[in-house]
Design a protein around this motif. Sequence first.
Motif, PDB file in Angstrom:
ATOM      1  N   GLN A  22       6.082   8.713 138.578  1.00  0.00           N
ATOM      2  CA  GLN A  22       6.985   9.842 138.513  1.00  0.00           C
ATOM      3  C   GLN A  22       6.998  10.466 137.123  1.00  0.00           C
ATOM      4  O   GLN A  22       6.898   9.775 136.117  1.00  0.00           O
ATOM      5  N   LEU A  23       7.139  11.777 137.090  1.00  0.00           N
ATOM      6  CA  LEU A  23       7.263  12.515 135.840  1.00  0.00           C
ATOM      7  C   LEU A  23       8.650  13.142 135.828  1.00  0.00           C
ATOM      8  O   LEU A  23       9.083  13.702 136.826  1.00  0.00           O
ATOM      9  N   LYS A  24       9.378  13.018 134.725  1.00  0.00           N
ATOM     10  CA  LYS A  24      10.736  13.546 134.657  1.00  0.00           C
ATOM     11  C   LYS A  24      10.794  14.697 133.673  1.00  0.00           C
ATOM     12  O   LYS A  24      10.295  14.622 132.563  1.00  0.00           O
ATOM     13  N   GLU A  25      11.430  15.803 134.114  1.00  0.00           N
ATOM     14  CA  GLU A  25      11.716  16.925 133.236  1.00  0.00           C
ATOM     15  C   GLU A  25      13.228  17.024 133.101  1.00  0.00           C
ATOM     16  O   GLU A  25      13.963  16.803 134.065  1.00  0.00           O
ATOM     17  N   THR A  26      13.693  17.372 131.916  1.00  0.00           N
ATOM     18  CA  THR A  26      15.130  17.461 131.661  1.00  0.00           C
ATOM     19  C   THR A  26      15.500  18.845 131.153  1.00  0.00           C
ATOM     20  O   THR A  26      14.774  19.443 130.344  1.00  0.00           O
TER      21      THR A  26
ATOM     22  N   ASN B 270      16.120  14.629 147.180  1.00  0.00           N
ATOM     23  CA  ASN B 270      16.833  13.861 146.143  1.00  0.00           C
ATOM     24  C   ASN B 270      16.047  13.767 144.836  1.00  0.00           C
ATOM     25  O   ASN B 270      16.075  12.743 144.143  1.00  0.00           O
ATOM     26  N   LEU B 271      15.339  14.838 144.509  1.00  0.00           N
ATOM     27  CA  LEU B 271      14.525  14.851 143.295  1.00  0.00           C
ATOM     28  C   LEU B 271      15.287  15.398 142.089  1.00  0.00           C
ATOM     29  O   LEU B 271      14.808  15.313 140.960  1.00  0.00           O
TER      30      LEU B 271
ATOM     31  N   GLU C  49      18.063  16.726 135.696  1.00  0.00           N
ATOM     32  CA  GLU C  49      16.774  16.043 135.677  1.00  0.00           C
ATOM     33  C   GLU C  49      16.006  16.345 136.954  1.00  0.00           C
ATOM     34  O   GLU C  49      16.584  16.369 138.045  1.00  0.00           O
ATOM     35  N   TYR C  50      14.725  16.581 136.801  1.00  0.00           N
ATOM     36  CA  TYR C  50      13.847  16.812 137.948  1.00  0.00           C
ATOM     37  C   TYR C  50      12.771  15.735 137.949  1.00  0.00           C
ATOM     38  O   TYR C  50      11.993  15.623 137.017  1.00  0.00           O
ATOM     39  N   HIS C  51      12.742  14.908 138.997  1.00  0.00           N
ATOM     40  CA  HIS C  51      11.753  13.846 139.143  1.00  0.00           C
ATOM     41  C   HIS C  51      10.728  14.287 140.189  1.00  0.00           C
ATOM     42  O   HIS C  51      11.084  14.619 141.317  1.00  0.00           O
ATOM     43  N   HIS C  52       9.478  14.283 139.810  1.00  0.00           N
ATOM     44  CA  HIS C  52       8.451  14.711 140.762  1.00  0.00           C
ATOM     45  C   HIS C  52       7.174  13.919 140.537  1.00  0.00           C
ATOM     46  O   HIS C  52       6.967  13.349 139.450  1.00  0.00           O
TER      47      HIS C  52
END
Length: 227
Positions: A2-6, A42-43, A64-67
């Motif tokens: 997973q890659l997280k953007e904040t 639920n990302l 936060e966006y988890h994708h």
Amino acid sequence: MQLKETHISKKNTTPVRLQEYGVGVFQQISTKSALKKAIKKNLLLVDGSIATTATLIAGGEVIEYHHPLENEAKTRLLLKLEVVYEDDYIAVINKPAGILVSGNNFKTVANALYQNLKMSSAEDAVSPQPCHRLDYATTGLLLIGKTSTSITKLNRLFERKEIEKIYFAVTMGAMKETDHIDLPIDDKPASSSYQVLKSVISERFSFLNLVKLSPHTGRRHQLRKHL
């Protein structure tokens, strides 16, 4: 993996729902439908809690966006694009004909942006992202957002029709010098206007015309269908 953007939301005088605020905040979520899908899966988290379409954003929240980590295949695409303008926030490229702007295909403008543009130094920098589309066969100027703020603002400008679009095309047959066309497309109102800039006699088509076109609505293949 997973890659997280904040993203930290800006202060608003009036709270807005995440499904309105979140469009364009993250580089992979440029439309309302994409945002709703991310929420449904639920990302998206707001202040550590799973977000819903009813989640309110008032300012200062940590979103936060988890994708899934992007497929590295795009790094193998070698496609030189003409960069007309670029700064830390936006870029304008000249899209060539015969290529899709984005989508599941390997060869797209979106997949070639990273190798043609400089990474923004702004605090809310994201991977460069097209903010509108041009058809596969169409060449022309394409606006690119390089920060979450610029992507959001460009999307809103297009939604509010505050960006004027002008096209040029070659048409066949006799035409009025100018005209306004109001004909529904797919049972939805559609409006276009045109001006013939030049006409030449053609043995095969009677006339060939260079036409300046202005779409006032955004239906699929509107200009082709109206002409």
